[in-house]
Scaffold this motif. Structure first.
Motif, short mmCIF file in Angstrom:
data_model
loop_
_atom_site.label_atom_id
_atom_site.label_comp_id
_atom_site.label_asym_id
_atom_site.label_seq_id
_atom_site.Cartn_x
_atom_site.Cartn_y
_atom_site.Cartn_z
N PHE A 105 40.21 -33.93 10.11
CA PHE A 105 39.72 -34.94 11.04
C PHE A 105 40.78 -36.03 11.21
CE2 PHE A 105 36.09 -32.58 10.97
CZ PHE A 105 35.45 -32.54 9.75
N LEU A 106 40.90 -36.52 12.44
CA LEU A 106 41.97 -37.44 12.81
C LEU A 106 41.45 -38.87 12.80
CD1 LEU A 106 42.85 -35.03 15.65
CD2 LEU A 106 44.53 -35.65 13.91
N ASP A 107 41.84 -39.62 11.76
CA ASP A 107 41.21 -40.92 11.59
C ASP A 107 42.02 -42.10 12.12
OD1 ASP A 107 41.81 -41.67 8.04
OD2 ASP A 107 43.12 -40.75 9.55
N TRP A 109 45.10 -43.07 15.08
CA TRP A 109 45.88 -42.58 16.22
C TRP A 109 46.85 -43.66 16.68
CZ3 TRP A 109 44.35 -38.13 19.46
CH2 TRP A 109 43.26 -37.41 18.94
#
Lengths: 119, 107
Positions: A105-107, A109
Motif C-alpha cells: 500500500f502506498l502511504d 506520494w
C-alpha cells in the motif's frame, strides 16, 4: 513527516530517455522496510504502477514496461530514480514517486510531475 | 495481471448522502486492497488499507468492507471536501494494479 519530491525535465523528445529523480525527506531510504515506487497517470486517465526498488537495490518492474524501465537508488543522497527509454507520445503522463509499505500500500506520494513527450 | 473493476464510473450525490463504491478483483486477493482519494491536480491519498483499515488521520465517515472478490468503499455522510475521484488498488501480486476510478460529483 515523510515527504517526496519529483524532479526532472518536463519535456522529452521521442525516442529519448525520460529521467526523473525522487528526493525523500523526513525519513531515510536506507532504514529499510519500505519499497520506493513509481506510478504514472496519463492525462485524464487512471493510475499505472511502473515499479519499485528496495534500499538494497532489489527491483520489480511492471512487465508491460520492463524492457524500457530502470529504477535505481542512491542512499547517500536519499534519492531514487526512474529511467524510461525509447519514449513515445504514449509515455506522456504525470509521474509520481511514492513510498510503499511491505504490504504494497502506498502511504506517501510526491506531488507528481508532468512529462510531455514531443519533438 | 489482476484486473480491478470499479463501479460506478461516476456518481452524483449531495452533501450528507451515503455513497458506496464497489471494486471487483478478477481473482482472489485476500484483503490486499487499498482505497485512495484523488483531487484534481493532486496526488492520490491513502484512505483505507487491508480492505477495511482506516489510515491515520482519515475521517471515520470513510469505511471499507469485503466479500470474496468484491470490495466496497462507503462514505457515510458526504462532505464538500469528499468530492473527488476514488481508486482501488490490489497488492496481492505483481504488477500492482488499480481500478479505473470513480468520480464523485456534486448533484
Amino acid at each position: 513527516q515523510v515527504q517526496l519530491q519529483e524532479s526532472g525535465p518536463g519535456l522529452v523528445k521521442p525516442s529519448q530517455t525520460l529521467s526523473l529523480t525522487c528526493t525523500v525527506s523526513g525519513g531515510s531510504i536506507s532504514s529499510g522496510g519500505y519499497y520506493w515506487s513509481w506510478i504514472r497517470q496519463h492525462p485524464g486517465k487512471g493510475l499505472e504502477w511502473i515499479g519499485h526498488i528496495y534500499y538494497s537495490g532489489s527491483t520489480y518492474y511492471n512487465p508491460s514496461l520492463k524492457s524500457r524501465v530502470t529504477i535505481s537508488v542512491d542512499t547517500s543522497k536519499n534519492q531514487f530514480s526512474l529511467k524510461l527509454s525509447s519514449v513515445t507520445a504514449a509515455d506522456t503522463a504525470v509521474y509520481y514517486c511514492a513510498r510503499a509499505l511491505r504490504s504494497g500500500f502506498l502511504d506517501y506520494w510526491g506531488q507528481g510531475t508532468l512529462v510531455t513527450v514531443s519533438s | 495481471d489482476i484486473q480491478m473493476t470499479q463501479s460506478p464510473s461516476s456518481v452524483s450525490a449531495s452533501v450528507g448522502d451515503r455513497v458506496t463504491i464497489t471494486c471487483r478483483a478478477s481473482q482472489g486477493i485476500s484483503s490486499w486492497l487499498a482505497w485512495y482519494q484523488q483531487k484534481p491536480g493532486k496526488a492520490p491519498k491513502l484512505l483505507i488499507y487491508a480492505a477495511s483499515s482506516l489510515q491515520s488521520g482519515v475521517p471515520s465517515r470513510f469505511s471499507g468492507s469485503e466479500s470474496g472478490t468484491d470490495f466496497t468503499l462507503t462514505i457515510s455522510s458526504l462532505q464538500p471536501e469528499d468530492f473527488a475521484t476514488y481508486y482501488c488498488q490490489q497488492s496481492n501480486s505483481f504488477p500492482r494494479t488499480f481500478g479505473q476510478g470513480t468520480k464523485v460529483e456534486i448533484k
